[in-house]
Design a protein around this motif. Structure first.
Motif, PDB file in Angstrom:
ATOM      1  N   MET A 107      26.191   9.428  -9.238  1.00  0.00           N
ATOM      2  CA  MET A 107      26.592   8.988  -7.905  1.00  0.00           C
ATOM      3  C   MET A 107      25.515   9.323  -6.890  1.00  0.00           C
ATOM      4  O   MET A 107      24.597  10.082  -7.176  1.00  0.00           O
ATOM      5  N   GLY A 108      25.680   8.768  -5.732  1.00  0.00           N
ATOM      6  CA  GLY A 108      24.722   9.049  -4.689  1.00  0.00           C
ATOM      7  C   GLY A 108      24.554   7.851  -3.790  1.00  0.00           C
ATOM      8  O   GLY A 108      24.954   6.733  -4.157  1.00  0.00           O
ATOM      9  N   PRO A 109      23.967   8.029  -2.617  1.00  0.00           N
ATOM     10  CA  PRO A 109      23.794   6.907  -1.697  1.00  0.00           C
ATOM     11  C   PRO A 109      22.773   5.902  -2.235  1.00  0.00           C
ATOM     12  O   PRO A 109      22.033   6.209  -3.165  1.00  0.00           O
ATOM     13  N   SER A 110      22.761   4.728  -1.614  1.00  0.00           N
ATOM     14  CA  SER A 110      21.782   3.703  -2.028  1.00  0.00           C
ATOM     15  C   SER A 110      20.376   4.259  -1.872  1.00  0.00           C
ATOM     16  O   SER A 110      20.070   4.952  -0.890  1.00  0.00           O
ATOM     17  N   GLY A 111      19.544   3.976  -2.860  1.00  0.00           N
ATOM     18  CA  GLY A 111      18.155   4.438  -2.813  1.00  0.00           C
ATOM     19  C   GLY A 111      17.990   5.864  -3.297  1.00  0.00           C
ATOM     20  O   GLY A 111      16.892   6.430  -3.199  1.00  0.00           O
ATOM     21  N   THR A 123       0.833  -1.207   0.000  1.00  0.00           N
ATOM     22  CA  THR A 123       0.000   0.000   0.000  1.00  0.00           C
ATOM     23  C   THR A 123       0.868   1.259   0.000  1.00  0.00           C
ATOM     24  O   THR A 123       0.368   2.373  -0.100  1.00  0.00           O
ATOM     25  N   GLN A 124       2.190   1.052   0.112  1.00  0.00           N
ATOM     26  CA  GLN A 124       3.100   2.201   0.199  1.00  0.00           C
ATOM     27  C   GLN A 124       3.518   2.724  -1.172  1.00  0.00           C
ATOM     28  O   GLN A 124       3.869   1.934  -2.050  1.00  0.00           O
ATOM     29  N   VAL A 125       3.443   4.016  -1.352  1.00  0.00           N
ATOM     30  CA  VAL A 125       3.916   4.612  -2.596  1.00  0.00           C
ATOM     31  C   VAL A 125       5.278   5.251  -2.307  1.00  0.00           C
ATOM     32  O   VAL A 125       5.411   6.080  -1.398  1.00  0.00           O
ATOM     33  N   LEU A 126       6.267   4.808  -3.080  1.00  0.00           N
ATOM     34  CA  LEU A 126       7.638   5.267  -2.854  1.00  0.00           C
ATOM     35  C   LEU A 126       8.062   6.144  -4.031  1.00  0.00           C
ATOM     36  O   LEU A 126       8.028   5.688  -5.175  1.00  0.00           O
ATOM     37  N   THR A 127       8.419   7.378  -3.743  1.00  0.00           N
ATOM     38  CA  THR A 127       8.864   8.265  -4.824  1.00  0.00           C
ATOM     39  C   THR A 127      10.385   8.146  -4.951  1.00  0.00           C
ATOM     40  O   THR A 127      11.125   8.569  -4.076  1.00  0.00           O
ATOM     41  N   VAL A 128      10.828   7.577  -6.053  1.00  0.00           N
ATOM     42  CA  VAL A 128      12.265   7.331  -6.238  1.00  0.00           C
ATOM     43  C   VAL A 128      12.921   8.500  -6.962  1.00  0.00           C
ATOM     44  O   VAL A 128      14.030   8.904  -6.621  1.00  0.00           O
ATOM     45  N   LEU A 129      12.255   9.040  -7.940  1.00  0.00           N
ATOM     46  CA  LEU A 129      12.738  10.245  -8.619  1.00  0.00           C
ATOM     47  C   LEU A 129      11.648  11.299  -8.504  1.00  0.00           C
ATOM     48  O   LEU A 129      10.468  11.012  -8.778  1.00  0.00           O
ATOM     49  N   ASP A 130      12.064  12.499  -8.132  1.00  0.00           N
ATOM     50  CA  ASP A 130      11.032  13.490  -7.805  1.00  0.00           C
ATOM     51  C   ASP A 130      11.220  14.758  -8.645  1.00  0.00           C
ATOM     52  O   ASP A 130      11.882  15.718  -8.228  1.00  0.00           O
ATOM     53  N   ASP A 178      20.308  12.561  -4.634  1.00  0.00           N
ATOM     54  CA  ASP A 178      19.952  12.184  -3.266  1.00  0.00           C
ATOM     55  C   ASP A 178      18.442  12.286  -3.116  1.00  0.00           C
ATOM     56  O   ASP A 178      17.838  13.297  -3.480  1.00  0.00           O
ATOM     57  N   LYS A 179      17.866  11.226  -2.631  1.00  0.00           N
ATOM     58  CA  LYS A 179      16.416  11.149  -2.420  1.00  0.00           C
ATOM     59  C   LYS A 179      15.632  11.550  -3.670  1.00  0.00           C
ATOM     60  O   LYS A 179      14.645  12.285  -3.606  1.00  0.00           O
ATOM     61  N   GLY A 180      16.144  11.137  -4.796  1.00  0.00           N
ATOM     62  CA  GLY A 180      15.400  11.321  -6.042  1.00  0.00           C
ATOM     63  C   GLY A 180      15.510  12.685  -6.677  1.00  0.00           C
ATOM     64  O   GLY A 180      14.819  12.970  -7.653  1.00  0.00           O
ATOM     65  N   GLU A 207      23.872  17.663  -7.059  1.00  0.00           N
ATOM     66  CA  GLU A 207      25.063  18.353  -7.503  1.00  0.00           C
ATOM     67  C   GLU A 207      25.400  17.890  -8.922  1.00  0.00           C
ATOM     68  O   GLU A 207      25.238  16.715  -9.260  1.00  0.00           O
ATOM     69  N   ASP A 208      25.842  18.789  -9.759  1.00  0.00           N
ATOM     70  CA  ASP A 208      26.196  18.446 -11.143  1.00  0.00           C
ATOM     71  C   ASP A 208      27.482  19.190 -11.469  1.00  0.00           C
ATOM     72  O   ASP A 208      27.472  20.398 -11.690  1.00  0.00           O
ATOM     73  N   VAL A 209      28.596  18.484 -11.454  1.00  0.00           N
ATOM     74  CA  VAL A 209      29.881  19.166 -11.660  1.00  0.00           C
ATOM     75  C   VAL A 209      30.640  18.552 -12.829  1.00  0.00           C
ATOM     76  O   VAL A 209      30.580  17.348 -13.069  1.00  0.00           O
TER      77      VAL A 209
END
Lengths: 243, 386
Positions: free
Chosen positions: A50-54, A28-35, A228-230, A234-236
């Motif tokens: 790059m970025g942390p897991s998830g 029933t959970q909706v998970l927003t991966v990219l926002d 991070d969190k979708g 940072e873009d370098v």
């Protein structure tokens, strides 16, 4: 004296990710991966995600490669709106435009290196002789011409990944996507793979989008995109890289 | 699709032990299905080479164990369309002992008209003249000769039960072409030994001039004797044979049921193998799809694998059956069921049925794993490890 030549039209980016949202429903959970993520990648660029897991790196890579669809927003690669294509058109598009490199190589264990590299070419109208030429070229680029008849079990991890890269470049795709290509390799093999990817980018002008946790791998890229969190954090652009 | 055949073949034998066991689990039941199917088809077959369709039998309406008067013979013979009539009495009795291995058909007949009614029978050793000239002569089917290793001129002793007494016969002729698992002798031997049976007949066999006569005569004959103390039942040869088969119970239903159960069991085994095989390759199939393989192609690859696996088993099962058939038929003919096995041959329909079943098993067993593999979202497949 002013130049009379018209100024060149700026080339549109190869990849355009526009306000992409990706949500998954687990029970029933909706998970927003990219926002609402937006990103462009120029042709011939080498981008490390790059970025942390998830954080949504692999999901973004899947959307760019046309193996997943956004909940909303658009993904364009060249002139093709990948996010609006039918399943069948997407499969055809992937076979022509995208080469995949996976962390665990994902070779077919019952096939030889030659047969693994030939697999995507079976989907093309190429004759047997033309396919052979392509396969031999791809295997020579990755330095495995002498391992054609070896099955994955008879190869080291680094060699397996090189076969996977040969499979990815066999159809001469526009774009290479790599998901943690050195994640399962020792330092030396990982370095060899990164050198190979660099070479594909420099010499063969392949656009590469690579997901990685490894700072050494990221250092080979021209551009580092941190998620991070979708969302894009940072873009370098790496020092010394063009564009 | 043909360019993917090497991939399909390699996948079939990816897990060699499992593939060999699955092929064996298809091969052996297929062999049994071919045997059962051949038995079933043999029950419907005409071992007389088509001559049986011109023959009728007349017996007592109540039972074959009730006799009819011999006086019916001329009445039947004068009917239009009747070419020949002969009589046949079931002797019963025993040879050596009452065991099943020493059971075979023993008939008392009138030699000359018998050979005219059953004209597909050809004497291959000795002669009809020697048999007919010797009152105690015996004509023996070729299969029975082979089973016991009898020789021409050998004496055979039968002990009667319906017709009490000890009867010694000499083999004077060996025939092939009709039911080769029985023996035939002159019925006058019995009439002389047990005079109370004189003029009594168990069966009349009629040879008709046409199929139309075969259709017309049963009602006519039965009507002719309806109000007599010995009412008759007239049947075609096929109906008569079927009445013997039905004495064993509903053999057709039994064989069909066993075959159906075997097919279901093979289906479950093959389906289990295919489900396991597809489950182990979720990631691999997802990778193929990332490379551009269409859903239809994946469906075809998995189905092709299950069909090939099944066909390997089916082909070997049918081949084993074909190779063992001569020995199997010989064994059946030498058994107490020999009469029923006379019509056994390699029926093309049964072999085709064998291949049809394996094809069906292959398609059905692979269908669900194939659809699942093709439908699974690529991203889900790539997330699975192993």
């Amino acid at each position: 004296m002013e130049s009379t030549e018209p100024s060149p039209q700026p080339r549109p980016p190869l990849i355009q990710v526009q306000s992409v949202v990706k949500k998954y429903t687990r029970d029933t959970q909706v998970l927003t991966v990219l926002d609402g993520l937006s990103l462009t990648v120029d042709a011939g660029d080498f981008v490390a995600l790059m970025g942390p897991s998830g954080s949504g790196k692999t999901t973004l890579l899947n959307l760019i490669a046309g193996i997943d669809r956004p909940t909303s927003g658009r993904v364009l690669v060249g002139a093709d709106e990948v996010s609006a294509m039918s399943e069948s058109a997407l499969a055809k598009w992937r076979s022509r435009h995208v080469g995949f490199i996976f962390q665990l190589y994902n070779l077919v264990p019952v096939l030889t290196a030659y047969e693994n590299v030939e697999l995507p070419l079976l989907l093309t109208p190429l004759s047997r002789a033309q396919r052979r030429k392509q396969v031999e070229l791809a295997l020579s680029i990755v330095g495995l011409s002498d391992r054609m008849d070896h099955t994955p079990r008879q190869l080291s991890g680094g060699q397996e990944q090189r076969v996977a890269i040969a499979r990815a470049i066999g159809t001469d795709p526009t774009l290479l996507v790599a998901d943690e290509p050195t994640g399962d390799l020792d330092a030396r093999s990982g370095e060899e793979i990164l050198v190979l990817l660099e070479r594909l980018n420099d010499e063969f002008h392949k656009t590469i989008v690579m997901v990685t946790h490894d700072p050494k791998a990221a250092a080979k890229a021209h551009r580092l995109v941190h998620l991070d969190k979708g969302v894009l954090e940072e873009d370098v652009r790496a020092a010394g890289s063009g564009g | 699709m043909i360019r993917f055949l090497p991939l399909v073949l390699k996948n079939v034998f990816r897990k060699k032990t499992r593939s060999v066991l699955t092929i064996a689990s298809i091969l052996l039941p297929l062999f049994v299905i071919c045997i059962l199917g051949t038995l079933l088809a043999a029950l419907d077959a005409d071992p007389s080479g088509g001559k049986g369709m011109f023959r009728l039998t007349v017996r007592h309406r109540i039972s074959i164990t009730n006799f009819l008067p011999e006086a019916y013979l001329p009445k039947i013979r004068q009917l239009p369309g009747v070419k020949e009539v002969t009589v046949m009495n079931w002797f019963g009795g025993k040879y050596v002992d009452n065991s099943a291995k020493n059971f075979f058909a023993r008939f008392a007949i009138d030699p000359e008209p018998f050979l005219r009614v059953f004209d597909e029978a050809t004497v291959v050793e000795g002669s009809t003249a020697e048999w007919m000239n010797d009152r105690s002569g015996l004509m023996v089917g070729q299969v029975l000769m082979g089973k016991y290793g009898w020789r021409l001129g050998q004496q055979i002793t039968l002990k009667g039960d319906i017709f009490p007494g000890i009867y010694t016969f000499t083999i004077r002729a060996v025939f092939k072409g009709a039911d080769e698992s029985g023996v035939y002798f002159d019925r006058r031997v019995l009439e002389e030994a047990v005079p109370r049976f004189k003029g009594l007949v168990g069966l009349f066999w009629i040879k008709c001039d046409s199929v139309q006569t075969v259709e017309r005569l049963p009602k006519e004959i039965d009507a002719m004797f309806e109000n007599s103390p010995y009412p008759t039942k007239t049947e075609t040869e096929k109906e008569f044979q079927n009445s013997w088969v039905s004495m064993l119970g509903n053999v057709r239903l039994l064989i069909t049921s066993i075959t159906t159960i075997i097919v279901l069991v093979i289906l479950l085994i093959a389906a289990n193998t295919m489900a396991m095989s597809a489950r182990e390759r979720v990631t691999e199939i997802a990778v193929l799809r990332t490379l551009g393989f269409q859903r239809g192609t994946i469906l075809g690859l998995v189905l092709g694998e299950s069909v090939l696996l099944s066909l390997f088993g089916g082909f070997l099962g049918v081949a084993l059956f074909v190779l063992s058939f001569p020995g199997f038929k010989q064994g059946m003919l030498s058994s107490p069921m020999g009469g029923f096995a006379a019509g056994m041959r390699l029926f093309p329909g049964i072999l085709a049925l064998g291949f049809g079943i394996t094809l069906l098993v292959g398609l059905l067993s692979g269908l669900v794993p194939a659809i699942r593999s093709a439908q699974r979202p690529i991203a889900d497949g790539l997330r699975q490890v192993g």
